[in-house]
Structure formats: C-alpha cells, structure tokens
Motif scaffolding. Structure first.
Motif, PDB file in Angstrom:
ATOM      1  N   GLY A   1       0.812  -1.208   0.000  1.00 38.76           N
ATOM      2  CA  GLY A   1       0.000   0.000   0.000  1.00 38.76           C
ATOM      3  C   GLY A   1       0.847   1.259   0.000  1.00 38.76           C
ATOM      4  O   GLY A   1       0.503   2.252  -0.645  1.00 38.76           O
ATOM      5  N   LEU A   2       1.968   1.223   0.711  1.00 37.79           N
ATOM      6  CA  LEU A   2       2.881   2.377   0.719  1.00 37.79           C
ATOM      7  C   LEU A   2       3.403   2.673  -0.678  1.00 37.79           C
ATOM      8  O   LEU A   2       3.450   3.829  -1.106  1.00 37.79           O
ATOM      9  CB  LEU A   2       4.046   2.128   1.683  1.00 37.79           C
ATOM     10  CG  LEU A   2       3.700   2.150   3.162  1.00 37.79           C
ATOM     11  CD1 LEU A   2       4.883   1.680   3.995  1.00 37.79           C
ATOM     12  CD2 LEU A   2       3.235   3.535   3.587  1.00 37.79           C
ATOM     13  N   ARG A   3       3.764   1.623  -1.384  1.00 31.48           N
ATOM     14  CA  ARG A   3       4.276   1.794  -2.754  1.00 31.48           C
ATOM     15  C   ARG A   3       3.170   2.350  -3.668  1.00 31.48           C
ATOM     16  O   ARG A   3       3.390   3.278  -4.444  1.00 31.48           O
ATOM     17  CB  ARG A   3       4.773   0.447  -3.283  1.00 31.48           C
ATOM     18  CG  ARG A   3       5.387   0.516  -4.661  1.00 31.48           C
ATOM     19  CD  ARG A   3       5.714  -0.863  -5.199  1.00 31.48           C
ATOM     20  NE  ARG A   3       4.487  -1.610  -5.448  1.00 31.48           N
ATOM     21  CZ  ARG A   3       4.281  -2.876  -5.066  1.00 31.48           C
ATOM     22  NH1 ARG A   3       5.203  -3.546  -4.430  1.00 31.48           N
ATOM     23  NH2 ARG A   3       3.134  -3.468  -5.333  1.00 31.48           N
ATOM     24  N   LEU A   4       1.971   1.815  -3.528  1.00 29.67           N
ATOM     25  CA  LEU A   4       0.856   2.241  -4.368  1.00 29.67           C
ATOM     26  C   LEU A   4       0.469   3.699  -4.111  1.00 29.67           C
ATOM     27  O   LEU A   4       0.309   4.478  -5.051  1.00 29.67           O
ATOM     28  CB  LEU A   4      -0.352   1.321  -4.151  1.00 29.67           C
ATOM     29  CG  LEU A   4      -1.638   1.724  -4.866  1.00 29.67           C
ATOM     30  CD1 LEU A   4      -1.450   1.721  -6.380  1.00 29.67           C
ATOM     31  CD2 LEU A   4      -2.780   0.794  -4.451  1.00 29.67           C
ATOM     32  N   ILE A   5       0.335   4.070  -2.842  1.00 31.03           N
ATOM     33  CA  ILE A   5      -0.098   5.443  -2.550  1.00 31.03           C
ATOM     34  C   ILE A   5       0.965   6.454  -2.973  1.00 31.03           C
ATOM     35  O   ILE A   5       0.641   7.543  -3.436  1.00 31.03           O
ATOM     36  CB  ILE A   5      -0.504   5.618  -1.062  1.00 31.03           C
ATOM     37  CG1 ILE A   5      -1.334   6.896  -0.875  1.00 31.03           C
ATOM     38  CG2 ILE A   5       0.697   5.617  -0.144  1.00 31.03           C
ATOM     39  CD1 ILE A   5      -2.675   6.890  -1.513  1.00 31.03           C
ATOM     40  N   GLU A   6       2.224   6.087  -2.849  1.00 35.21           N
ATOM     41  CA  GLU A   6       3.296   6.982  -3.311  1.00 35.21           C
ATOM     42  C   GLU A   6       3.185   7.225  -4.819  1.00 35.21           C
ATOM     43  O   GLU A   6       3.263   8.369  -5.282  1.00 35.21           O
ATOM     44  CB  GLU A   6       4.665   6.389  -2.980  1.00 35.21           C
ATOM     45  CG  GLU A   6       5.813   7.272  -3.399  1.00 35.21           C
ATOM     46  CD  GLU A   6       7.157   6.656  -3.047  1.00 35.21           C
ATOM     47  OE1 GLU A   6       8.000   6.522  -3.974  1.00 35.21           O
ATOM     48  OE2 GLU A   6       7.374   6.325  -1.878  1.00 35.21           O
ATOM     49  N   ALA A   7       2.955   6.156  -5.570  1.00 39.91           N
ATOM     50  CA  ALA A   7       2.817   6.284  -7.026  1.00 39.91           C
ATOM     51  C   ALA A   7       1.577   7.093  -7.388  1.00 39.91           C
ATOM     52  O   ALA A   7       1.606   7.926  -8.299  1.00 39.91           O
ATOM     53  CB  ALA A   7       2.756   4.901  -7.673  1.00 39.91           C
ATOM     54  N   LEU A   8       0.497   6.888  -6.665  1.00 41.32           N
ATOM     55  CA  LEU A   8      -0.745   7.603  -6.948  1.00 41.32           C
ATOM     56  C   LEU A   8      -0.605   9.086  -6.610  1.00 41.32           C
ATOM     57  O   LEU A   8      -0.996   9.949  -7.399  1.00 41.32           O
ATOM     58  CB  LEU A   8      -1.894   6.969  -6.152  1.00 41.32           C
ATOM     59  CG  LEU A   8      -3.262   7.436  -6.576  1.00 41.32           C
ATOM     60  CD1 LEU A   8      -4.145   6.241  -6.850  1.00 41.32           C
ATOM     61  CD2 LEU A   8      -3.873   8.314  -5.519  1.00 41.32           C
ATOM     62  N   ARG A   9      -0.047   9.394  -5.463  1.00 43.80           N
ATOM     63  CA  ARG A   9       0.094  10.796  -5.045  1.00 43.80           C
ATOM     64  C   ARG A   9       1.142  11.543  -5.862  1.00 43.80           C
ATOM     65  O   ARG A   9       1.151  12.769  -5.888  1.00 43.80           O
ATOM     66  CB  ARG A   9       0.418  10.883  -3.556  1.00 43.80           C
ATOM     67  CG  ARG A   9      -0.696  10.349  -2.641  1.00 43.80           C
ATOM     68  CD  ARG A   9      -1.984  11.108  -2.796  1.00 43.80           C
ATOM     69  NE  ARG A   9      -2.992  10.668  -1.828  1.00 43.80           N
ATOM     70  CZ  ARG A   9      -4.256  10.469  -2.131  1.00 43.80           C
ATOM     71  NH1 ARG A   9      -4.694  10.685  -3.361  1.00 43.80           N
ATOM     72  NH2 ARG A   9      -5.110  10.073  -1.219  1.00 43.80           N
ATOM     73  N   ASP A  10       2.016  10.829  -6.568  1.00 36.35           N
ATOM     74  CA  ASP A  10       3.001  11.465  -7.439  1.00 36.35           C
ATOM     75  C   ASP A  10       2.387  11.962  -8.752  1.00 36.35           C
ATOM     76  O   ASP A  10       3.043  12.690  -9.487  1.00 36.35           O
ATOM     77  CB  ASP A  10       4.145  10.499  -7.765  1.00 36.35           C
ATOM     78  CG  ASP A  10       5.181  10.427  -6.671  1.00 36.35           C
ATOM     79  OD1 ASP A  10       5.163  11.277  -5.764  1.00 36.35           O
ATOM     80  OD2 ASP A  10       6.020   9.498  -6.715  1.00 36.35           O
ATOM     81  N   ARG A  11       1.178  11.558  -9.045  1.00 35.11           N
ATOM     82  CA  ARG A  11       0.510  11.969 -10.283  1.00 35.11           C
ATOM     83  C   ARG A  11      -0.436  13.131  -9.988  1.00 35.11           C
ATOM     84  O   ARG A  11      -1.403  12.957  -9.255  1.00 35.11           O
ATOM     85  CB  ARG A  11      -0.217  10.793 -10.900  1.00 35.11           C
ATOM     86  CG  ARG A  11       0.786   9.813 -11.512  1.00 35.11           C
ATOM     87  CD  ARG A  11       0.203   8.490 -11.829  1.00 35.11           C
ATOM     88  NE  ARG A  11       1.129   7.633 -12.549  1.00 35.11           N
ATOM     89  CZ  ARG A  11       2.161   7.000 -12.006  1.00 35.11           C
ATOM     90  NH1 ARG A  11       2.446   7.167 -10.739  1.00 35.11           N
ATOM     91  NH2 ARG A  11       2.923   6.209 -12.725  1.00 35.11           N
ATOM     92  N   PRO A  12      -0.165  14.292 -10.557  1.00 38.17           N
ATOM     93  CA  PRO A  12      -0.965  15.482 -10.256  1.00 38.17           C
ATOM     94  C   PRO A  12      -2.465  15.284 -10.459  1.00 38.17           C
ATOM     95  O   PRO A  12      -3.270  15.797  -9.677  1.00 38.17           O
ATOM     96  CB  PRO A  12      -0.423  16.540 -11.222  1.00 38.17           C
ATOM     97  CG  PRO A  12       0.955  16.088 -11.543  1.00 38.17           C
ATOM     98  CD  PRO A  12       0.917  14.585 -11.494  1.00 38.17           C
ATOM     99  N   GLU A  13      -2.849  14.528 -11.475  1.00 43.05           N
ATOM    100  CA  GLU A  13      -4.268  14.341 -11.756  1.00 43.05           C
ATOM    101  C   GLU A  13      -4.954  13.425 -10.745  1.00 43.05           C
ATOM    102  O   GLU A  13      -6.185  13.356 -10.686  1.00 43.05           O
ATOM    103  CB  GLU A  13      -4.484  13.810 -13.189  1.00 43.05           C
ATOM    104  CG  GLU A  13      -4.029  12.379 -13.417  1.00 43.05           C
ATOM    105  CD  GLU A  13      -2.553  12.195 -13.738  1.00 43.05           C
ATOM    106  OE1 GLU A  13      -2.209  11.125 -14.261  1.00 43.05           O
ATOM    107  OE2 GLU A  13      -1.746  13.098 -13.459  1.00 43.05           O
ATOM    108  N   LEU A  14      -4.183  12.714  -9.919  1.00 39.95           N
ATOM    109  CA  LEU A  14      -4.758  11.781  -8.941  1.00 39.95           C
ATOM    110  C   LEU A  14      -4.480  12.190  -7.495  1.00 39.95           C
ATOM    111  O   LEU A  14      -4.951  11.524  -6.570  1.00 39.95           O
ATOM    112  CB  LEU A  14      -4.204  10.367  -9.180  1.00 39.95           C
ATOM    113  CG  LEU A  14      -4.470   9.768 -10.555  1.00 39.95           C
ATOM    114  CD1 LEU A  14      -3.803   8.404 -10.681  1.00 39.95           C
ATOM    115  CD2 LEU A  14      -5.960   9.675 -10.834  1.00 39.95           C
ATOM    116  N   VAL A  15      -3.760  13.267  -7.298  1.00 41.07           N
ATOM    117  CA  VAL A  15      -3.312  13.638  -5.958  1.00 41.07           C
ATOM    118  C   VAL A  15      -4.479  13.859  -4.990  1.00 41.07           C
ATOM    119  O   VAL A  15      -4.356  13.592  -3.794  1.00 41.07           O
ATOM    120  CB  VAL A  15      -2.367  14.859  -6.005  1.00 41.07           C
ATOM    121  CG1 VAL A  15      -3.112  16.137  -6.307  1.00 41.07           C
ATOM    122  CG2 VAL A  15      -1.562  14.961  -4.732  1.00 41.07           C
ATOM    123  N   ALA A  16      -5.621  14.302  -5.471  1.00 43.53           N
ATOM    124  CA  ALA A  16      -6.757  14.581  -4.589  1.00 43.53           C
ATOM    125  C   ALA A  16      -7.757  13.424  -4.504  1.00 43.53           C
ATOM    126  O   ALA A  16      -8.751  13.529  -3.793  1.00 43.53           O
ATOM    127  CB  ALA A  16      -7.474  15.842  -5.065  1.00 43.53           C
TER     128      ALA A  16
END
Length: 154
Positions: free
Chosen positions: A80-95
């Motif tokens: 989950g840590l790896r996934l959330i880091e990748a997701l939050r690194d994408r501006p269109e998905l940060v929120a």
C-alpha cells in the motif's frame, strides 16, 4: 433500498475496489463491491493481484470518487505504501480519496504503527482487520457531503 450516494446532479458515487499486486483473494473484493453497491455506489472491481500500473491507469481513466484497497494476505501495509506513493506522485490523482483496509501486516500487533505509516504516506483512512465496517460505511457516506453534494436518489 438505501438512497444512492450522489456527488452531483444525477451522478452516483464512483468507486474502484482493488487489492495489492501480491494478494490473490477475491472474496473480500466481492463483499466490498456488494456493500458499496448497497450504499448506492457504482463500483468497478479490478480483481485480485492487480498491478499498481493497472490501478493507476484505471484511476486516470475513471476518475473515481473513491479508491478502496483491500488486503487479506497481510502485505497491504507494505504494498500500500508503494501504491499510494505512485498515486500521489501523479498530479491528476493527488486529490483522489484513497482508503486501505484488511490485514495490513504479517507480524500481527503492529496495526497502529502500520496505520500511522499509511496515513502519513497519503491514505485518507485506514481500516484494519478488526475494526468492523461501521467506520468504513460512515466514511463512504460522508464523501458526497465533503464534496458539497447532497445524499439522495437522483
């Protein structure tokens, strides 16, 4: 039947349900899908052993109101840590609201520290194995209100 969770005029809450890439369990995903549908959500179930890139792609395409990550094998915390880091690194998905739950570690007894690490990394909520579903239901029901929309049938 419960009122549908509406995020804007006539649109139901869109939810993606998935698990981490190493977790081959599906019963938890089916249960969550049925629970969310009972709450009035429209659910896309990505199934078991879903690679991070597939989850990210589906989130970019579908722009869900919520991403739910479930783990039964105990690797949810680590992956989950790896996934959330990748997701939050994408501006269109940060929120994008993202929650994780289930068995989150293989050690046992570390739920508090695992949950704290997951929240610090960017998850909006963590629902560990023994917490029950009341807090999860409350979180989902509050999503439309947080977005400034009403709860009710379209």
């Amino acid at each position: 039947m419960n009122a549908e969770l509406v995020v804007d005029a006539g649109r139901r809450l869109e939810v993606i349900v998935t698990t981490v890439s190493s977790d081959a369990h599906t019963w938890n995903l089916v249960y969550l899908q049925l629970l969310l549908e009972e709450l009035g959500c429209r659910v896309t179930n990505l199934g078991a052993c879903t690679p991070d890139e597939t989850i990210l792609r589906e989130c970019r395409l579908r722009r869900p109101d919520l991403l739910v990550v479930s783990s039964v094998n105990g690797h949810g915390g680590q992956e989950g840590l790896r996934l959330i880091e990748a997701l939050r690194d994408r501006p269109e998905l940060v929120a994008t609201p993202v929650v994780i739950g289930g068995k989150l570690d293989v050690v046992g007894g570390g739920a508090g520290s695992t949950a704290a690490a997951l929240l610090a990394a960017g998850f909006d909520a963590v629902f560990d194995d023994g917490a029950g579903l009341t807090s999860f239901r409350s979180f989902v029901r509050a999503l439309p209100a947080r977005a400034g929309a009403a709860i009710g049938a379209p």
